[in-house]
Design a protein around this motif. Structure first.
Motif, short mmCIF file in Angstrom:
data_model
loop_
_atom_site.label_atom_id
_atom_site.label_comp_id
_atom_site.label_asym_id
_atom_site.label_seq_id
_atom_site.Cartn_x
_atom_site.Cartn_y
_atom_site.Cartn_z
N VAL A 62 34.34 35.45 31.53
CA VAL A 62 35.90 36.07 31.45
C VAL A 62 36.30 37.06 30.69
N VAL A 63 36.19 37.26 29.61
CA VAL A 63 36.63 37.58 28.31
C VAL A 63 36.05 38.82 28.20
N LYS A 72 44.75 41.89 28.94
CA LYS A 72 44.28 40.75 27.79
C LYS A 72 44.68 39.51 27.81
N SER A 73 43.16 39.20 27.15
CA SER A 73 42.84 38.10 27.30
C SER A 73 43.27 36.62 26.44
N THR A 84 43.27 32.80 29.29
CA THR A 84 44.77 33.33 29.63
C THR A 84 44.39 34.43 29.47
N LEU A 85 44.46 34.61 31.47
CA LEU A 85 44.66 36.35 31.36
C LEU A 85 45.99 36.92 31.43
N VAL A 86 46.63 37.95 30.73
CA VAL A 86 47.86 38.43 31.56
C VAL A 86 47.40 39.42 32.43
N VAL A 87 47.96 39.60 32.99
CA VAL A 87 47.76 40.71 34.67
C VAL A 87 49.21 41.03 34.69
N GLU A 88 49.88 42.59 34.48
CA GLU A 88 50.71 43.19 34.94
C GLU A 88 52.37 42.13 34.35
N GLY A 89 52.34 41.37 33.10
CA GLY A 89 52.74 40.24 32.02
C GLY A 89 52.63 38.87 33.22
N LYS A 90 52.03 39.22 33.55
CA LYS A 90 52.20 37.68 34.50
C LYS A 90 50.83 36.46 33.62
N PRO A 91 51.41 35.76 33.51
CA PRO A 91 49.46 35.04 32.85
C PRO A 91 49.37 33.99 33.98
N PHE A 92 47.49 33.76 33.76
CA PHE A 92 46.77 33.49 34.91
C PHE A 92 45.81 32.75 33.48
N GLU A 93 45.79 31.16 34.01
CA GLU A 93 44.71 30.10 33.10
C GLU A 93 43.72 30.34 34.05
#
Length: 418
Positions: A62-63, A72-73, A84-93
């Protein structure tokens, strides 16, 4: 069992950050799906908050993929498979599929796997164990779709076993039912919660607080709290008497005033009759300082607000400030019973919308000019003058203010205090 259901009208899934994460983590022999609450809420046509992703890819993969894509991870729980991935300012666990190798509450040992069925069976409730891929197909291995249709909250497998894995699931059972269920709570789950209630004592106050405050603001909070009180669970949590009727009245008052649900107001209605109750609950649930102050303020002589006319209400509003005034008033209203004059309570609650308390116009200099020395006596005479100003209904005329100041000085000479 693997029932399927196509999730339609889900733009958050078809494009944007969620689609980007699913695409990133699928392919090359790996698969990713949205899991848990986002799927449940989408099927119930409710707002979607956090979006959690499950994947067959190991955390290191994933990283690696995120780095290659310039995403960003953050290794927020990488030892348990969560990044946690940060895509377009939104965090995804993002969590790698897991299976328990040893189970003892929250400290269960896990190993990573690729079994979607096994991963679903590790979860708490059937409606939380659904998953959906980028194609919109919802996967159900535990009967969650039928429970969604029935608005039924049901433990996966044997309720006793699910609860013993983490006793917080007792509170989650009632909280999830309050938020998403309908009708009576599931009987098997209810009986299992009662049988295991001693396990609540093993939970940290912070975890109990989090679930209780979420439960109290849910749409079905009143009925869920009645079920908990009937089983003795609610009393165990707050350490005292609970007032489910007052809670229902508080919820009705919030709706009459078009106010958002407030956890502290509802907690006060449920369990606070006097300030000692507020302090006990604040300690038991490790409330924040601001939460504890709010609860204590509501419990402080709320009964003195019953039967107020508007002049007295203005004095209370001046003393307390808008928020504490409204909340204490609402507790008094909720405790007034079914015979309360709702129109009068609403009028008093909306007082801050039509009247702003003026600032006390007299100052220390006014009394120093009248011969009062600086020090404790000056503070005392200011208090006397302010009390008289309130009793006179906030006058601002210079002549009347001068008279109030003179009277306060006269009273000070008669009744000096250190």
């Amino acid at each position: 069992m693997n029932d399927h259901w196509a999730l339609s009208n889900a733009p958050w899934l078809d494009s944007g950050p969620t689609s980007r994460v699913l695409t990133l983590l699928s392919g090359g022999g790996e698969e990713a799906r949205v899991v848990g609450g986002a799927v449940r809420n989408a099927l119930l046509n409710l707002p979607i908050g956090d979006i959690d992703i499950a994947t067959t890819a190991l955390p290191e993969e994933v990283v690696r993929r995120a780095k290659e894509a310039g995403i960003k991870s953050v290794p927020t729980g990488i030892e348990h498979g969560t990044v946690t991935l940060v895509v377009e300012g939104k965090p995804f666990e993002v969590t790698t599929l897991r299976e328990d190798t040893e189970t003892f509450g929250r400290k269960a040992k896990v190993s990573f796997g690729r079994d979607w069925v096994g991963d679903a069976h590790r979860r708490d409730f059937t409606i939380n164990a659904l998953s959906v891929g980028a194609d919109g197909v919802v996967h159900d291995y535990v009967g969650g779709l039928s429970d969604i249709a029935a608005r039924r909250v049901r433990f996966i497998g044997v309720p006793k076993e699910r609860i013993e894995e983490d006793f917080l699931r007792i509170l989650r059972f009632f909280r999830i039912h309050a938020a998403f269920g309908a009708g009576e709570v599931d009987r098997d789950g209810y009986l299992a919660c009662i049988a295991a209630r001693s396990g609540l004592a093993t939970l940290s106050a912070e975890r109990v607080r989090m679930e209780m405050l979420k439960l109290l603001v849910a749409d079905g909070a009143a009925a869920a709290c009645v079920a908990m009180a009937d089983s003795g669970l609610q009393q165990t949590i707050v350490g005292g008497v609970v007032y489910t009727g007052t809670l229902a009245a508080m919820i009705a008052a919030e709706r009459a005033l078009d106010l958002e649900p407030d956890a502290m107001r509802r907690l006060a209605a449920l369990a606070v009759a006097v300030t000692e109750d507020a302090r006990r609950i604040a300690a038991r649930l490790r409330l924040s300082n601001s939460e504890a102050r709010a609860l204590d303020s509501m419990g402080h002589r709320w009964w003195r607000l019953e039967g107020m006319d508007e002049a007295r209400a203005r004095r209370r509003l001046y003393r307390l400030g808008e928020g504490p005034y409204r909340d204490r008033l609402m507790l008094a209203w909720a405790r007034a019973g079914t015979g309360a004059d709702a129109a009068h309570w609403i009028e008093l609650a909306r007082l801050p919308q039509r009247w702003t308390a003026p600032k006390f116009p007299l100052r220390a200099a006014d009394f120093i000019a009248r011969g009062v020395a600086e020090g404790p006596q000056l503070g005392h005479v200011l208090t006397l003058a302010e009390d008289a100003w309130l009793a006179a209904d906030f006058p601002l005329e210079p002549g009347l203010l001068a008279s109030l100041a003179d009277q306060a000085v006269t009273r000070l000479t008669r009744d000096p205090k250190p």
